[in-house]
Design a protein around this motif. Sequence first.
Motif, mmCIF file in Angstrom:
data_model
loop_
_atom_site.group_PDB
_atom_site.id
_atom_site.type_symbol
_atom_site.label_atom_id
_atom_site.label_comp_id
_atom_site.label_asym_id
_atom_site.label_seq_id
_atom_site.Cartn_x
_atom_site.Cartn_y
_atom_site.Cartn_z
ATOM 1 N N PHE A 1 0.915 -1.287 -0.011
ATOM 2 C CA PHE A 1 -0.122 0.051 -0.089
ATOM 3 C C PHE A 1 0.923 1.191 0.019
ATOM 4 C CE2 PHE A 1 -2.392 3.204 2.071
ATOM 5 C CZ PHE A 1 -3.751 3.247 1.373
ATOM 6 N N PHE A 2 1.988 1.329 0.762
ATOM 7 C CA PHE A 2 2.798 2.347 0.616
ATOM 8 C C PHE A 2 4.073 2.446 -0.270
ATOM 9 C CE2 PHE A 2 1.314 1.806 5.178
ATOM 10 C CZ PHE A 2 0.602 3.105 5.232
ATOM 11 N N SER A 3 3.835 1.804 -1.431
ATOM 12 C CA SER A 3 4.964 1.765 -2.377
ATOM 13 C C SER A 3 5.097 2.970 -3.128
ATOM 14 C CB SER A 3 4.623 0.745 -3.456
ATOM 15 O OG SER A 3 3.501 0.844 -3.968
ATOM 16 N N SER A 4 4.215 4.067 -2.978
ATOM 17 C CA SER A 4 4.381 5.232 -3.587
ATOM 18 C C SER A 4 5.638 6.050 -2.871
ATOM 19 C CB SER A 4 3.127 5.960 -3.711
ATOM 20 O OG SER A 4 2.421 6.142 -2.368
ATOM 21 N N ILE A 5 5.837 5.823 -1.573
ATOM 22 C CA ILE A 5 6.734 6.666 -0.998
ATOM 23 C C ILE A 5 7.968 6.553 -1.490
ATOM 24 C CG2 ILE A 5 5.359 6.867 1.047
ATOM 25 C CD1 ILE A 5 7.149 4.498 2.451
ATOM 26 N N GLY A 6 8.268 5.658 -2.324
ATOM 27 C CA GLY A 6 9.802 5.388 -2.806
ATOM 28 C C GLY A 6 9.869 6.141 -4.245
ATOM 29 N N SER A 7 8.895 7.008 -4.610
ATOM 30 C CA SER A 7 9.256 7.669 -5.801
ATOM 31 C C SER A 7 8.548 9.329 -5.696
ATOM 32 C CB SER A 7 8.453 6.885 -7.090
ATOM 33 O OG SER A 7 7.089 6.707 -6.691
ATOM 34 N N PHE A 8 8.891 10.039 -6.878
ATOM 35 C CA PHE A 8 8.443 11.635 -6.731
ATOM 36 C C PHE A 8 6.767 11.262 -6.971
ATOM 37 C CE2 PHE A 8 12.619 12.430 -8.359
ATOM 38 C CZ PHE A 8 12.953 13.123 -6.974
ATOM 39 N N PRO A 9 5.978 12.000 -6.116
ATOM 40 C CA PRO A 9 6.427 13.570 -5.798
ATOM 41 C C PRO A 9 6.973 13.413 -4.402
ATOM 42 C CG PRO A 9 4.088 13.265 -5.466
ATOM 43 C CD PRO A 9 4.402 12.146 -6.503
ATOM 44 N N TYR A 10 7.041 12.107 -3.722
ATOM 45 C CA TYR A 10 7.522 12.023 -2.337
ATOM 46 C C TYR A 10 8.805 12.500 -2.243
ATOM 47 C CZ TYR A 10 3.173 9.960 -0.802
ATOM 48 O OH TYR A 10 1.878 9.686 -0.507
ATOM 49 N N GLY A 11 9.312 13.349 -1.710
ATOM 50 C CA GLY A 11 10.564 13.871 -1.540
ATOM 51 C C GLY A 11 11.063 14.876 -2.536
ATOM 52 N N GLN A 12 10.005 15.557 -3.151
ATOM 53 C CA GLN A 12 10.452 16.272 -4.496
ATOM 54 C C GLN A 12 11.152 17.688 -3.979
ATOM 55 O OE1 GLN A 12 7.112 17.097 -6.594
ATOM 56 N NE2 GLN A 12 6.064 18.461 -5.090
ATOM 57 N N THR A 13 10.890 18.155 -2.539
ATOM 58 C CA THR A 13 11.701 19.152 -2.030
ATOM 59 C C THR A 13 13.031 18.758 -1.433
ATOM 60 O OG1 THR A 13 10.363 19.179 0.050
ATOM 61 C CG2 THR A 13 9.264 20.468 -1.998
ATOM 62 N N TYR A 14 13.314 17.456 -1.294
ATOM 63 C CA TYR A 14 14.317 17.230 -0.721
ATOM 64 C C TYR A 14 15.212 16.403 -1.594
ATOM 65 C CZ TYR A 14 17.122 14.856 3.099
ATOM 66 O OH TYR A 14 18.095 14.585 3.686
ATOM 67 N N GLU A 15 15.038 16.754 -2.927
ATOM 68 C CA GLU A 15 15.718 16.195 -4.130
ATOM 69 C C GLU A 15 15.629 14.636 -4.327
ATOM 70 O OE1 GLU A 15 19.732 17.541 -3.796
ATOM 71 O OE2 GLU A 15 19.016 19.956 -3.881
ATOM 72 N N LYS A 16 15.173 13.895 -3.490
ATOM 73 C CA LYS A 16 15.075 12.558 -3.860
ATOM 74 C C LYS A 16 14.107 11.940 -2.763
ATOM 75 C CE LYS A 16 18.911 11.216 -0.552
ATOM 76 N NZ LYS A 16 20.148 10.394 -0.440
ATOM 77 N N PRO A 17 13.437 10.898 -3.138
ATOM 78 C CA PRO A 17 12.441 10.101 -2.228
ATOM 79 C C PRO A 17 13.466 9.248 -1.175
ATOM 80 C CG PRO A 17 11.853 9.443 -4.429
ATOM 81 C CD PRO A 17 13.253 10.229 -4.723
ATOM 82 N N THR A 18 12.944 9.503 0.126
ATOM 83 C CA THR A 18 13.790 8.968 1.297
ATOM 84 C C THR A 18 12.801 7.737 1.900
ATOM 85 O OG1 THR A 18 12.969 10.694 2.655
ATOM 86 C CG2 THR A 18 15.027 10.780 1.548
ATOM 87 N N GLY A 19 11.820 7.656 1.587
ATOM 88 C CA GLY A 19 10.603 6.970 2.472
ATOM 89 C C GLY A 19 9.979 7.635 3.400
ATOM 90 N N ARG A 20 10.150 8.997 3.158
ATOM 91 C CA ARG A 20 9.352 9.997 4.467
ATOM 92 C C ARG A 20 7.949 10.048 3.533
ATOM 93 N NH1 ARG A 20 14.415 11.480 4.911
ATOM 94 N NH2 ARG A 20 15.014 12.493 7.165
ATOM 95 N N CYS A 21 6.958 10.067 4.269
ATOM 96 C CA CYS A 21 5.584 10.248 3.497
ATOM 97 C C CYS A 21 5.282 11.723 3.633
ATOM 98 C CB CYS A 21 4.255 9.395 4.459
ATOM 99 S SG CYS A 21 4.909 7.671 4.534
ATOM 100 N N SER A 22 6.021 12.278 2.642
ATOM 101 C CA SER A 22 6.080 13.786 2.610
ATOM 102 C C SER A 22 6.669 14.299 1.248
ATOM 103 C CB SER A 22 6.593 14.488 3.942
ATOM 104 O OG SER A 22 6.953 15.719 3.549
ATOM 105 N N ASP A 23 6.466 15.491 0.875
ATOM 106 C CA ASP A 23 7.149 16.023 -0.166
ATOM 107 C C ASP A 23 8.646 16.302 0.315
ATOM 108 O OD1 ASP A 23 6.558 18.026 1.007
ATOM 109 O OD2 ASP A 23 6.204 19.303 -0.571
#
Length: 304
Positions: free
Chosen positions: A54-76
Amino acid sequence: MAAASSHAKLLLTLVLLQALMDSAAPACSVNAIYSFGDSIADTGNLLREGPVGFFSSIGSFPYGQTYEKPTGRCSDGLLIIDYFAMALNLPLINPYLDKTADFSSGVNFAVAGATALDRTYLLQNAIIMPPGNMPLSSQLDWFKSHLNATCPSQEDCAKKLGGALFLVGEIGGNDYNYAFFQKRSIEAVKAYVPQVVKSIMDFTKEVIELGATQIIIPGNFPIGCSPSYLSLFSVAGSADHDERGCLTSYNSFSAYHNEQLQAAIDNLRKANADISIVYADYYGAFLHLLDHASVLGKHFQTQS
């Protein structure tokens, strides 16, 4: 919850840090953070735990987009715990499952989707959750394993933990989310609140016994303002919406959980007068940001 920008999370963190400093001893200092909870604090554990479903999306953009990369945080970008670390002049706290990480400034044991209650209890009550759920008890096991691997003696552990900040949650929200999303009534889910609060208190007592001296225990957010709850439970023409457009009944449920949690924290403080235990009002802080959205402008938005 409604999506908030990194700027809004920073403001929320400043509110919470003020609460900590107001209640802590003048000589209070923090040299590490140990974090437990769910997606509000997870900085990458679920992403490393295996198939995330269910949480597979946290490994790709837009998650992490303001941190320059997805890190597994449930946040941009960054999370509340990241701003805690920066405000305390600490590096960002690495997830426990990143075995190559530096843990000298603390460890993050939080896992997205985690519950306060064990899987067995929830399943006995016919509440289904995603696979891989790491409840508080499992996060505590991770913590103990970490201590066993890094502390030469009990005295060394006590010294190490005495200068650390323990962030216990927010936790419990998923226990309720899973039940509500499976169409349980508010009155039915209220019956779980004492067990959720007891689980949080039992966990906190254990970390105190292990050496924790500075602890923050956040309450639940006003879930009636969450886009998912508004989408699922709003009824056209209903009188259940308040002046903010939030669902009064579900916000009242969150307030009930927070009242029970604060009462339990008060009792825990009385039994541990030498320990700094702070209740973090995520509910009030979130509504403060929501009420001031117009002056925050584009930096704070609610999105469905």
